[in-house]
Write an enzyme that holds these catalytic residues in place. Structure first.
Site, PDB file in Angstrom:
ATOM      1  N   ILE A  12       0.789  -0.971   0.070  1.00  0.00           N
ATOM      2  CA  ILE A  12      -0.243  -0.196  -0.006  1.00  0.00           C
ATOM      3  C   ILE A  12       0.947   1.367   0.131  1.00  0.00           C
ATOM      4  O   ILE A  12       0.595   2.156  -0.539  1.00  0.00           O
ATOM      5  CB  ILE A  12      -0.992  -0.095   1.350  1.00  0.00           C
ATOM      6  N   ASN A  32      12.223  -0.799   6.913  1.00  0.00           N
ATOM      7  CA  ASN A  32      13.358  -1.659   7.612  1.00  0.00           C
ATOM      8  C   ASN A  32      13.619  -2.864   6.262  1.00  0.00           C
ATOM      9  O   ASN A  32      14.418  -3.713   6.605  1.00  0.00           O
ATOM     10  CB  ASN A  32      13.228  -2.190   8.797  1.00  0.00           C
ATOM     11  N   PHE A  80       2.695   3.283   7.563  1.00  0.00           N
ATOM     12  CA  PHE A  80       2.166   2.003   7.128  1.00  0.00           C
ATOM     13  C   PHE A  80       3.032   1.081   7.912  1.00  0.00           C
ATOM     14  O   PHE A  80       2.606  -0.056   7.804  1.00  0.00           O
ATOM     15  CB  PHE A  80       2.508   2.028   5.603  1.00  0.00           C
ATOM     16  N   LYS A  84       1.691  -7.744   9.527  1.00  0.00           N
ATOM     17  CA  LYS A  84       0.675  -7.627   9.144  1.00  0.00           C
ATOM     18  C   LYS A  84       0.028  -9.306   8.779  1.00  0.00           C
ATOM     19  O   LYS A  84      -1.113  -9.170   8.436  1.00  0.00           O
ATOM     20  CB  LYS A  84       0.296  -6.838   7.895  1.00  0.00           C
ATOM     21  N   SER A 124      -7.354  -0.898  10.317  1.00  0.00           N
ATOM     22  CA  SER A 124      -8.087  -2.088   9.648  1.00  0.00           C
ATOM     23  C   SER A 124      -9.512  -2.298   9.820  1.00  0.00           C
ATOM     24  O   SER A 124      -9.894  -2.146  10.931  1.00  0.00           O
ATOM     25  CB  SER A 124      -7.477  -3.299   9.975  1.00  0.00           C
ATOM     26  N   THR A 126     -10.492  -4.936  10.705  1.00  0.00           N
ATOM     27  CA  THR A 126     -10.430  -5.974  11.501  1.00  0.00           C
ATOM     28  C   THR A 126     -10.693  -5.626  13.105  1.00  0.00           C
ATOM     29  O   THR A 126     -11.013  -6.284  13.873  1.00  0.00           O
ATOM     30  CB  THR A 126      -9.116  -6.517  11.561  1.00  0.00           C
ATOM     31  N   TYR A 149      -2.386  -9.653  15.673  1.00  0.00           N
ATOM     32  CA  TYR A 149      -2.269  -8.523  14.861  1.00  0.00           C
ATOM     33  C   TYR A 149      -3.531  -7.446  14.893  1.00  0.00           C
ATOM     34  O   TYR A 149      -3.254  -6.284  14.925  1.00  0.00           O
ATOM     35  CB  TYR A 149      -2.224  -9.177  13.299  1.00  0.00           C
ATOM     36  N   LYS A 153      -3.767  -3.292  15.910  1.00  0.00           N
ATOM     37  CA  LYS A 153      -4.360  -2.145  15.387  1.00  0.00           C
ATOM     38  C   LYS A 153      -5.475  -1.516  16.480  1.00  0.00           C
ATOM     39  O   LYS A 153      -5.442  -0.301  16.336  1.00  0.00           O
ATOM     40  CB  LYS A 153      -5.089  -2.800  14.172  1.00  0.00           C
ATOM     41  N   PHE A 178     -10.418  -1.733   4.093  1.00  0.00           N
ATOM     42  CA  PHE A 178     -11.244  -2.999   3.974  1.00  0.00           C
ATOM     43  C   PHE A 178     -10.272  -3.932   3.303  1.00  0.00           C
ATOM     44  O   PHE A 178      -9.182  -3.771   3.660  1.00  0.00           O
ATOM     45  CB  PHE A 178     -12.748  -2.874   3.499  1.00  0.00           C
ATOM     46  N   ASN A 198      -1.617 -15.694   2.008  1.00  0.00           N
ATOM     47  CA  ASN A 198      -2.656 -16.039   3.227  1.00  0.00           C
ATOM     48  C   ASN A 198      -3.831 -15.243   2.539  1.00  0.00           C
ATOM     49  O   ASN A 198      -5.075 -15.949   2.662  1.00  0.00           O
ATOM     50  CB  ASN A 198      -2.362 -15.365   4.241  1.00  0.00           C
TER      51      ASN A 198
HETATM   52  P1  NAD Z   1       3.630  -4.499   3.651  1.00  0.00           P
HETATM   53  O1  NAD Z   1       4.089  -5.648   4.572  1.00  0.00           O
HETATM   54  O2  NAD Z   1       3.557  -4.765   2.119  1.00  0.00           O
HETATM   55  O3  NAD Z   1       4.009  -2.983   4.135  1.00  0.00           O
HETATM   56  C1  NAD Z   1       4.439  -2.802   5.425  1.00  0.00           C
HETATM   57  C2  NAD Z   1       6.091  -2.356   5.160  1.00  0.00           C
HETATM   58  O4  NAD Z   1       6.359  -2.109   6.745  1.00  0.00           O
HETATM   59  C3  NAD Z   1       6.867  -3.354   4.805  1.00  0.00           C
HETATM   60  O5  NAD Z   1       7.474  -2.606   3.685  1.00  0.00           O
HETATM   61  C4  NAD Z   1       7.763  -3.634   6.033  1.00  0.00           C
HETATM   62  O6  NAD Z   1       9.300  -4.009   5.213  1.00  0.00           O
HETATM   63  C5  NAD Z   1       7.772  -2.429   6.860  1.00  0.00           C
HETATM   64  N1  NAD Z   1       7.863  -2.666   8.361  1.00  0.00           N
HETATM   65  C6  NAD Z   1       7.503  -3.649   8.908  1.00  0.00           C
HETATM   66  N2  NAD Z   1       8.068  -3.198  10.464  1.00  0.00           N
HETATM   67  C7  NAD Z   1       8.891  -2.037  10.167  1.00  0.00           C
HETATM   68  C8  NAD Z   1       9.702  -1.578  11.208  1.00  0.00           C
HETATM   69  N3  NAD Z   1       9.693  -1.751  12.490  1.00  0.00           N
HETATM   70  N4  NAD Z   1      10.337  -0.283  10.599  1.00  0.00           N
HETATM   71  C9  NAD Z   1      10.335   0.030   9.537  1.00  0.00           C
HETATM   72  N5  NAD Z   1       9.572  -0.504   8.551  1.00  0.00           N
HETATM   73  C10 NAD Z   1       8.950  -1.790   8.835  1.00  0.00           C
HETATM   74  O7  NAD Z   1       1.943  -4.501   4.055  1.00  0.00           O
HETATM   75  P2  NAD Z   1       0.843  -3.432   3.411  1.00  0.00           P
HETATM   76  O8  NAD Z   1      -0.222  -4.417   2.795  1.00  0.00           O
HETATM   77  O9  NAD Z   1       1.435  -2.504   2.419  1.00  0.00           O
HETATM   78  O10 NAD Z   1       0.265  -2.865   4.613  1.00  0.00           O
HETATM   79  C11 NAD Z   1       1.002  -1.540   5.042  1.00  0.00           C
HETATM   80  C12 NAD Z   1      -0.104  -1.290   6.303  1.00  0.00           C
HETATM   81  O11 NAD Z   1      -1.546  -1.261   6.152  1.00  0.00           O
HETATM   82  C13 NAD Z   1       0.110  -1.959   7.438  1.00  0.00           C
HETATM   83  O12 NAD Z   1       0.313  -1.440   8.683  1.00  0.00           O
HETATM   84  C14 NAD Z   1      -0.958  -2.980   7.546  1.00  0.00           C
HETATM   85  O13 NAD Z   1      -0.839  -3.677   8.931  1.00  0.00           O
HETATM   86  C15 NAD Z   1      -2.092  -2.078   7.243  1.00  0.00           C
HETATM   87  N6  NAD Z   1      -3.306  -2.720   6.506  1.00  0.00           N
HETATM   88  C16 NAD Z   1      -3.204  -3.724   5.614  1.00  0.00           C
HETATM   89  C17 NAD Z   1      -4.308  -4.471   4.991  1.00  0.00           C
HETATM   90  C18 NAD Z   1      -3.866  -5.342   3.859  1.00  0.00           C
HETATM   91  O14 NAD Z   1      -5.044  -6.299   3.803  1.00  0.00           O
HETATM   92  N7  NAD Z   1      -2.825  -5.345   3.081  1.00  0.00           N
HETATM   93  C19 NAD Z   1      -5.535  -4.265   5.512  1.00  0.00           C
HETATM   94  C20 NAD Z   1      -5.682  -3.332   6.514  1.00  0.00           C
HETATM   95  C21 NAD Z   1      -4.370  -2.708   7.104  1.00  0.00           C
HETATM   96  N1  UFG Z   2     -10.157 -17.213   1.567  1.00  0.00           N
HETATM   97  C1  UFG Z   2     -10.390 -18.052   1.098  1.00  0.00           C
HETATM   98  N2  UFG Z   2      -9.168 -19.082   0.529  1.00  0.00           N
HETATM   99  C2  UFG Z   2      -7.981 -18.326   0.622  1.00  0.00           C
HETATM  100  C3  UFG Z   2      -7.743 -17.007   1.205  1.00  0.00           C
HETATM  101  C4  UFG Z   2      -8.787 -16.476   1.683  1.00  0.00           C
HETATM  102  O1  UFG Z   2     -11.322 -18.833   0.911  1.00  0.00           O
HETATM  103  O2  UFG Z   2      -7.034 -19.179   0.236  1.00  0.00           O
HETATM  104  C5  UFG Z   2     -11.394 -16.358   1.622  1.00  0.00           C
HETATM  105  C6  UFG Z   2     -11.378 -16.183   3.309  1.00  0.00           C
HETATM  106  O3  UFG Z   2     -12.048 -17.184   4.228  1.00  0.00           O
HETATM  107  C7  UFG Z   2     -12.401 -14.633   3.660  1.00  0.00           C
HETATM  108  C8  UFG Z   2     -12.127 -14.219   2.233  1.00  0.00           C
HETATM  109  O4  UFG Z   2     -11.433 -15.063   1.196  1.00  0.00           O
HETATM  110  O5  UFG Z   2     -13.772 -15.020   3.114  1.00  0.00           O
HETATM  111  C9  UFG Z   2     -11.019 -12.926   2.515  1.00  0.00           C
HETATM  112  O6  UFG Z   2      -9.897 -13.491   2.927  1.00  0.00           O
HETATM  113  P1  UFG Z   2      -8.491 -12.797   3.068  1.00  0.00           P
HETATM  114  O7  UFG Z   2      -7.635 -13.727   3.821  1.00  0.00           O
HETATM  115  O8  UFG Z   2      -8.104 -12.275   1.832  1.00  0.00           O
HETATM  116  O9  UFG Z   2      -8.917 -11.390   3.915  1.00  0.00           O
HETATM  117  P2  UFG Z   2      -9.462 -11.143   5.460  1.00  0.00           P
HETATM  118  O10 UFG Z   2     -10.821 -10.386   5.124  1.00  0.00           O
HETATM  119  O11 UFG Z   2      -9.544 -12.583   6.074  1.00  0.00           O
HETATM  120  O12 UFG Z   2      -8.281 -10.354   6.079  1.00  0.00           O
HETATM  121  C10 UFG Z   2      -7.525  -9.471   5.560  1.00  0.00           C
HETATM  122  C11 UFG Z   2      -6.118  -9.219   6.126  1.00  0.00           C
HETATM  123  C12 UFG Z   2      -6.741  -8.708   7.476  1.00  0.00           C
HETATM  124  C13 UFG Z   2      -7.408  -7.245   7.362  1.00  0.00           C
HETATM  125  C14 UFG Z   2      -8.469  -7.549   6.600  1.00  0.00           C
HETATM  126  C15 UFG Z   2      -9.290  -6.149   6.478  1.00  0.00           C
HETATM  127  O13 UFG Z   2      -5.584 -10.280   6.448  1.00  0.00           O
HETATM  128  O14 UFG Z   2      -5.371  -8.486   8.295  1.00  0.00           O
HETATM  129  O15 UFG Z   2      -8.240  -8.266   5.457  1.00  0.00           O
HETATM  130  O16 UFG Z   2      -8.273  -5.419   5.879  1.00  0.00           O
HETATM  131  F1  UFG Z   2      -7.549  -7.110   8.569  1.00  0.00           F
END
Ligand code: NAD
Ligand code: UFG
Length: 338
Positions: A12, A32, A80, A84, A124, A126, A149, A153, A178, A198
């Site tokens: 992101i 990092n 960010f 995660k 999130s 979540t 996790y 948040k 979302f 995942n």
């Molecule tokens: P990402 O893992 O691609 O990005 C997170 C970045 O933070 C990584 O580049 C990682 O190297 C860096 N990082 C981790 N710990 C660090 C530290 N101690 N110091 C410096 N850098 C550090 O994940 P993303 O999907 O881009 O998510 C960005 C943010 O959004 C996260 O906080 C995540 O929890 C939040 N978020 C993500 C989702 C999702 O589904 N992707 C949903 C809701 C919230």
């Molecule tokens: N799912 C499958 N098969 C898979 C992976 C997922 O059926 O291999 C299903 C899950 O059961 C769920 C949906 O697809 O019904 C979405 O699953 P994701 O794992 O993609 O997303 P989640 O909603 O479970 O959670 C993700 C992140 C959380 C975050 C949330 C909202 O993992 O950290 O989105 O941003 F909080």
């Protein structure tokens, strides 16, 4: 004055850095590189035509942060950085609390010591746990999370809320994302998970390129139209643009503000499979499996507050999300590794 983006080389973060540059902001990235590579930022530079200032700094490294604030003129921070992976957090709770909570406390302390009190935080959906009703609004209760996790948040939201209450000079926007999917339409930047994904969309794209044999659908006995889990998927470029809008709220002096960022529409796992097949022309074989522990039946949001107060609305639909996820994976079957 520049915007500090922590975790800016991640999924992101990299999309947001590009949108910030395109909106005319100067950006300083720290990461990092524990879950990303600097290559994403090189590609952002290619796309924007502007250099990205990058420092390899951990948010838990107080001296590193102090040096950075001496060197750069920072005005606001988009935070960010964090770990995660839900499943990993169950196995390694200490690492998650230490990194996400410890790192955030250090970052915020160095910020305030340098008089920088503007922050946007990646929260999130979540934090809503298993919501009592959908669509969820920002007024709905924050519930106990089922994994460390999610707890980090919710705790970070509490920390930011209390800090802003104690010192109203802070402007803090908590953005509750979302389910972000998709990639930049150029196919140059996107999500590059380590190992077996995942999350649903990266798993589907790996099935499509032949890296995984089939999709496991986690349960078809949920109380949803087709029995599979329903989520609010949002295009990562729309999400990135939400941060640019949030900066405008900060500039206007918003105090503490909380926004859901989603499309407001729920799609089931099988809806996503169908839309992906249509967008890519590739068949996704799947098997119905048991429910995944900790999953909820459905979650999608009311995103009208973000539209009312920030003038932000998701513009890209599900087919576009699937098309761009596929375009990224197809052009980069091994992510940034080549
Ligand atoms: P990402 O893992 O691609 O990005 C997170 C970045 O933070 C990584 O580049 C990682 O190297 C860096 N990082 C981790 N710990 C660090 C530290 N101690 N110091 C410096 N850098 C550090 O994940 P993303 O999907 O881009 O998510 C960005 C943010 O959004 C996260 O906080 C995540 O929890 C939040 N978020 C993500 C989702 C999702 O589904 N992707 C949903 C809701 C919230
Ligand atoms: N799912 C499958 N098969 C898979 C992976 C997922 O059926 O291999 C299903 C899950 O059961 C769920 C949906 O697809 O019904 C979405 O699953 P994701 O794992 O993609 O997303 P989640 O909603 O479970 O959670 C993700 C992140 C959380 C975050 C949330 C909202 O993992 O950290 O989105 O941003 F909080």
């Amino acid at each position: 004055m520049a915007i500090l983006v922590t975790g800016g080389s991640g999924f992101i973060g990299s999309h947001t850095v590009l949108e910030l540059q395109e909106a005319g902001y100067d950006v300083v990235v720290i990461d990092n590189l524990s879950n990303s590579t600097e290559k994403s930022l090189k590609r952002v530079e290619e796309l924007s035509g502007k250099p990205v200032k990058f420092y390899k700094i951990d948010i838990r490294d107080r001296e590193g942060l102090e040096g950075l604030f001496r060197q750069e003129q920072i005005d606001s921070c988009i935070h960010f950085a964090g770990l995660k992976a839900v499943g990993e957090s169950v196995a390694k709770p200490w690492e998650y609390y230490e990194n996400n909570i410890g790192g955030t406390l250090t970052l915020v302390d160095v910020m305030r010591q340098n008089g920088v009190k503007n922050l946007i935080f990646s929260s999130s959906s979540t934090v809503y746990g298993d919501p009592d009703r959908v669509p969820v609004t920002e007024e709905d209760p924050v519930k106990k999370c089922t994994n460390p996790y999610g707890s980090t948040k919710a705790m970070q939201e509490t920390i930011f809320t209390d800090i802003q209450k104690a010192d109203p000079e802070w402007n803090i926007v908590l953005l509750r994302y979302f389910n972000p999917i998709g990639a930049h339409p150029s196919g140059r930047i996107g999500e590059d998970p380590n190992g077996i994904p995942n999350n649903l969309m990266p798993y589907i794209t790996q099935v499509a390129v032949g890296k995984q044999p089939f999709l496991r659908v986690f349960g078809n006995d949920y109380p949803t139209p087709d029995g599979t889990g329903v989520r609010d998927y949002i295009h990562v470029v729309d999400l990135a643009k939400g941060h640019v809008k949030a900066l405008e709220r900060i500039k206007a002096g918003c105090g503490l503000a909380i926004y859901n960022l989603g499309t407001g529409k729920g799609y089931s796992v099988l809806d996503i499979v169908k839309n992906f097949e249509e967008a890519s022309g590739v068949k996704i074989p799947y098997e119905i499996c048991d429910r995944r522990p900790g999953d909820i039946a459905e979650n999608y949001c009311d995103a009208s507050k973000a539209e009312r107060e920030m003038g932000w609305k998701a513009e890209k639909g599900i087919l576009e999300m699937c098309r761009d996820s596929w375009n990224w994976q197809k052009n980069n079957p091994n992510g940034y590794a080549g």
